[in-house]
Write a protein that holds these residues in place. Structure first.
Motif, mmCIF file in Angstrom:
data_model
loop_
_atom_site.group_PDB
_atom_site.id
_atom_site.type_symbol
_atom_site.label_atom_id
_atom_site.label_comp_id
_atom_site.label_asym_id
_atom_site.label_seq_id
_atom_site.Cartn_x
_atom_site.Cartn_y
_atom_site.Cartn_z
ATOM 1 N N VAL A 36 0.842 -1.199 0.000
ATOM 2 C CA VAL A 36 0.000 0.000 0.000
ATOM 3 C C VAL A 36 0.878 1.250 0.000
ATOM 4 N N GLU A 37 1.896 1.248 0.832
ATOM 5 C CA GLU A 37 2.779 2.410 0.939
ATOM 6 C C GLU A 37 3.556 2.691 -0.347
ATOM 7 N N THR A 38 3.783 1.656 -1.147
ATOM 8 C CA THR A 38 4.578 1.825 -2.371
ATOM 9 C C THR A 38 3.724 1.827 -3.635
ATOM 10 N N GLY A 39 2.413 1.694 -3.480
ATOM 11 C CA GLY A 39 1.513 1.825 -4.623
ATOM 12 C C GLY A 39 1.389 0.623 -5.536
ATOM 13 N N VAL A 40 1.726 -0.571 -5.026
ATOM 14 C CA VAL A 40 1.531 -1.793 -5.818
ATOM 15 C C VAL A 40 0.381 -2.601 -5.207
ATOM 16 N N SER A 41 -0.096 -3.569 -5.953
ATOM 17 C CA SER A 41 -1.196 -4.407 -5.463
ATOM 18 C C SER A 41 -0.755 -5.215 -4.242
ATOM 19 N N LYS A 42 -1.654 -5.312 -3.268
ATOM 20 C CA LYS A 42 -1.374 -6.109 -2.077
ATOM 21 C C LYS A 42 -1.136 -7.565 -2.469
ATOM 22 N N LEU A 43 -0.219 -8.211 -1.784
ATOM 23 C CA LEU A 43 0.042 -9.621 -2.061
ATOM 24 C C LEU A 43 -1.187 -10.483 -1.781
ATOM 25 N N THR A 44 -1.973 -10.099 -0.785
ATOM 26 C CA THR A 44 -3.162 -10.904 -0.465
ATOM 27 C C THR A 44 -4.213 -10.856 -1.567
ATOM 28 N N GLU A 69 1.805 -8.646 -12.826
ATOM 29 C CA GLU A 69 1.326 -7.846 -11.699
ATOM 30 C C GLU A 69 1.858 -8.383 -10.376
ATOM 31 N N LEU A 70 1.832 -9.706 -10.221
ATOM 32 C CA LEU A 70 2.376 -10.307 -8.999
ATOM 33 C C LEU A 70 3.860 -10.014 -8.899
ATOM 34 N N LEU A 74 5.862 -8.298 -5.757
ATOM 35 C CA LEU A 74 6.920 -9.034 -5.064
ATOM 36 C C LEU A 74 8.252 -8.289 -5.134
ATOM 37 N N THR A 75 8.571 -7.776 -6.304
ATOM 38 C CA THR A 75 9.840 -7.074 -6.500
ATOM 39 C C THR A 75 9.900 -5.789 -5.684
ATOM 40 N N LYS A 76 8.806 -5.045 -5.678
ATOM 41 C CA LYS A 76 8.766 -3.795 -4.907
ATOM 42 C C LYS A 76 8.935 -4.076 -3.416
ATOM 43 N N VAL A 77 8.217 -5.088 -2.923
ATOM 44 C CA VAL A 77 8.320 -5.441 -1.499
ATOM 45 C C VAL A 77 9.743 -5.868 -1.164
ATOM 46 N N ARG A 78 10.340 -6.684 -2.015
ATOM 47 C CA ARG A 78 11.712 -7.131 -1.752
ATOM 48 C C ARG A 78 12.667 -5.938 -1.694
ATOM 49 N N ASP A 79 12.529 -5.008 -2.629
ATOM 50 C CA ASP A 79 13.384 -3.822 -2.637
ATOM 51 C C ASP A 79 13.267 -3.039 -1.336
ATOM 52 N N VAL A 80 12.041 -2.882 -0.848
ATOM 53 C CA VAL A 80 11.826 -2.144 0.404
ATOM 54 C C VAL A 80 12.446 -2.885 1.582
ATOM 55 N N VAL A 81 12.264 -4.189 1.630
ATOM 56 C CA VAL A 81 12.819 -4.974 2.744
ATOM 57 C C VAL A 81 14.344 -4.880 2.739
ATOM 58 N N ASP A 102 11.561 -16.439 0.833
ATOM 59 C CA ASP A 102 10.248 -16.674 0.218
ATOM 60 C C ASP A 102 10.003 -15.714 -0.945
ATOM 61 N N LEU A 103 10.386 -14.458 -0.771
ATOM 62 C CA LEU A 103 10.228 -13.485 -1.853
ATOM 63 C C LEU A 103 11.071 -13.882 -3.063
ATOM 64 N N ASP A 104 12.312 -14.301 -2.817
ATOM 65 C CA ASP A 104 13.185 -14.707 -3.925
ATOM 66 C C ASP A 104 12.611 -15.903 -4.677
ATOM 67 N N ASP A 105 12.126 -16.917 -3.939
ATOM 68 C CA ASP A 105 11.512 -18.082 -4.581
ATOM 69 C C ASP A 105 10.301 -17.665 -5.410
ATOM 70 N N SER A 106 9.480 -16.788 -4.859
ATOM 71 C CA SER A 106 8.264 -16.341 -5.540
ATOM 72 C C SER A 106 8.592 -15.504 -6.772
ATOM 73 N N ILE A 107 9.577 -14.637 -6.650
ATOM 74 C CA ILE A 107 9.997 -13.813 -7.788
ATOM 75 C C ILE A 107 10.504 -14.699 -8.919
ATOM 76 N N ARG A 108 11.256 -15.729 -8.581
ATOM 77 C CA ARG A 108 11.782 -16.648 -9.596
ATOM 78 C C ARG A 108 10.638 -17.311 -10.365
ATOM 79 N N VAL A 109 9.631 -17.830 -9.638
ATOM 80 C CA VAL A 109 8.509 -18.507 -10.287
ATOM 81 C C VAL A 109 7.667 -17.519 -11.097
#
Length: 126
Positions: A36-44, A69-70, A74-81, A102-109
Motif C-alpha cells: 500500500v505504501e509503495t503503490g503496488v497491489s497487495k500480495l493478499t 502484476e504479482l 513481489l519485486t517492490k516489497v523485496r526492494d523495500v525490505v 520466500d520473496l526470492d523463490d516467488s519472484i523466480r517462479v
C-alpha cells in the motif's frame, strides 16, 4: 492450523511448486502494508483460496493471477525490505531472511511464468 502459501504455475499442480512459503503467509499484513505504501497491489489480492475451500467441501475454481502484476508487487516489497531496513520478528527471532527467501523463490517462479506467458496461483494451503 498452520497456513502456508505455494506459488504454482498455471497448468501445474502443487507438487511442482516451490517449498512452503510460510513467511509470506505469516507476515502478510506487514507485507501488504508495504504494498500500500509503495503503490503496488497487495500480495493478499493474489491469494488463491481454492484449496482452503476444498477443505470445507466447497468447490472453487483456482484463482489465477497475472504473473507480471504479482512480479511487480513481489519485486517492490523485496526492494523495500532490502533497502529500507524492514525487520520481521516472530517470537523474538528475526525472520527477515525467511521473508527474503520466500520473496526470492516467488519472484523466480513469477518471472518464469511471465516469460512463458503463463498465469500463476499464490495458493493458501492449510
Amino acid at each position: 492450523m498452520s497456513m502456508v502459501l505455494w506459488i504454482i504455475e498455471e497448468g501445474l499442480e502443487g507438487d511442482n511448486s516451490t517449498p512452503d512459503l510460510w513467511a509470506l503467509y505469516h507476515f502478510n499484513k506487514e507485507l501488504d502494508k508495504i504494498c500500500v505504501e509503495t503503490g503496488v497491489s497487495k500480495l493478499t489480492t493474489f491469494h488463491d483460496n481454492s484449496v482452503m475451500a476444498a477443505e470445507f467441501d466447497e468447490e472453487m475454481e483456482p484463482e489465477l493471477s497475472n504473473a507480471s502484476e504479482l512480479l511487480a508487487s513481489l519485486t517492490k516489497v523485496r526492494d523495500v525490505v532490502v533497502n529500507g531496513g524492514v525487520q520481521f520478528v516472530l517470537a523474538g527471532v528475526d525472520r527477515t531472511s525467511d521473508v527474503l527467501h520466500d520473496l526470492d523463490d516467488s519472484i523466480r517462479v513469477a518471472s518464469d511464468c511471465k516469460s512463458k506467458g503463463k498465469r500463476v496461483r499464490l495458493s493458501v494451503i492449510p
